[in-house]
Design an enzyme around this catalytic site. Structure first.
Site, PDB file in Angstrom:
ATOM      1  CB  SER A  89      27.651  42.644  30.166  1.00  0.00           C
ATOM      2  OG  SER A  89      28.421  43.267  29.111  1.00  0.00           O
TER       3      SER A  89
ATOM      4  CG  ASP B  22      35.913  42.443  30.690  1.00  0.00           C
ATOM      5  OD1 ASP B  22      35.786  43.435  29.949  1.00  0.00           O
ATOM      6  OD2 ASP B  22      34.720  42.072  31.079  1.00  0.00           O
TER       7      ASP B  22
ATOM      8  CG  HIS C 164      32.544  40.266  29.438  1.00  0.00           C
ATOM      9  ND1 HIS C 164      32.528  41.441  29.912  1.00  0.00           N
ATOM     10  CD2 HIS C 164      30.987  40.546  28.810  1.00  0.00           C
ATOM     11  CE1 HIS C 164      31.413  42.052  30.036  1.00  0.00           C
ATOM     12  NE2 HIS C 164      30.499  41.511  29.041  1.00  0.00           N
TER      13      HIS C 164
END
Length: 321
Positions: A165, A260, A290
């Site tokens: 991320s 995502d 995610h």
């Protein structure tokens, strides 16, 4: 499974291995401010964390800089060599939340599965500390790790970076900076469901704009808080897709979640690296959302996605120099 989770699973075609994580997330209350948001994220992460394996040595310390002492945590698995290859792991959290504890299970999993040391690093969080604070902290840790390898019992010629991320963004920008500044030579970079630029124009921002856990709205919020200065939006150390030179980068795994909003940014970065002649593997985690790295205990498909990361790192860390 609640009705709300069931509707999301059906709407997006989400893999069943994601359901336990989605159910935990559903139980986390909504937050109204940054401190509350950090607390709720920590609560969610604690619910998905698992105990460390027996025999793993874990040590917390700090790395001094002119700005602050950066918290780091070293994981040495029982199988590690006395002078071990090392992965520098950078946690996610939208540049705004998260710490060494929230991503503990991911970090120790990387160490256990690769048999190599992992150094997990924290960094200054936005919005209090906007770009380039987080990037500068992570690059400082990389340089310190390389220059003081003996203190960590690691091999300075076998360093990889890995992040998920926001940490995926930071891992990529650290690799860019190391290339541009003549810094430590990295043997690999594992970049997991990252965000790489700010305009939100790629197709996934529309197709998966309302996806669970990482929507287009959430993505834009995180980036606005991390990059309030418009100049940052064209800086490759904030937005790697802004770099003009994709060549001469360390071998990469670009690993994205199918469901995502930012998915296509990782895909585009991998394509540009390949066009520049870099060694790059692009992997799409089908049916995954995610943060799927947290779900490796929830089913074989999620475990396989985690193993793809550790297999890549093992190959780069223990392969020929």
């Amino acid at each position: 499974m609640s009705d709300a989770v069931a509707r999301e699973v059906e709407r997006w075609g989400i893999h069943p291995d994601m359901i336990p994580m989605m159910e935990e997330l559903e139980g986390v209350p909504a937050s109204t401010g940054i401190e509350e948001e950090r607390a709720t994220w920590t609560a969610f992460c604690q619910a998905t964390n698992r105990p460390r394996p027996a025999g793993m040595v874990v040590r917390d310390s700090t790395i001094p800089t002119d700005v602050w002492d950066i918290p780091v945590r070293l994981y040495r698995p029982a199988a590690a060599l006395d002078v071990s290859p090392v992965t520098l792991y950078i946690h996610g959290g939208g540049f705004m939340v998260g710490d060494l504890d929230t991503n503990d299970t991911v970090a120790w999993g990387l160490a256990e599965e690769t048999g190599a040391v992992v150094l997990s690093t924290h960094y200054r969080l936005a919005p209090e500390n906007p770009f380039p604070a987080a990037h500068d902290d992570c690059y400082a840790v990389l340089c310190h790790l390389h220059d003081h390898a003996a203190d960590f019992g690691i091999d300075s010629t076998r360093i990889a970076v890995c992040g998920d991320s926001a940490g995926g963004n930071l891992a990529a920008t650290v690799a860019l900076a190391a290339r541009d500044r003549g810094g430590p030579v990295l043997c690999g970079q594992a970049v997991l469901y990252p965000g790489f630029r700010t305009d939100g124009t790629l197709p996934s921002f529309t197709t998966y704009g309302e996806a669970p856990l990482q929507s287009a709205t959430a993505t834009q919020k995180y980036r606005k808080n991390y990059m309030p200065d418009p100049a940052a939006h064209t800086n490759p150390y904030a937005c790697p897709l802004m770099t003009e030179h994709y060549g001469d980068l360390p071998p990469a795994l670009i690993h994205v979640a199918a469901i995502d909003a930012a998915r296509d940014e990782g895909k585009l970065y991998a394509e540009r690296m390949a066009e520049a002649g870099c060694d790059v593997t692009y992997r799409l985690a089908e049916g995954m959302i995610h943060s799927f790295m947290r779900a490796r205990f929830d089913g074989p498909a999620a475990e396989a996605e985690f193993r793809a990361v550790t297999d890549f790192l093992s190959c780069r860390l223990f392969g020929s120099a």
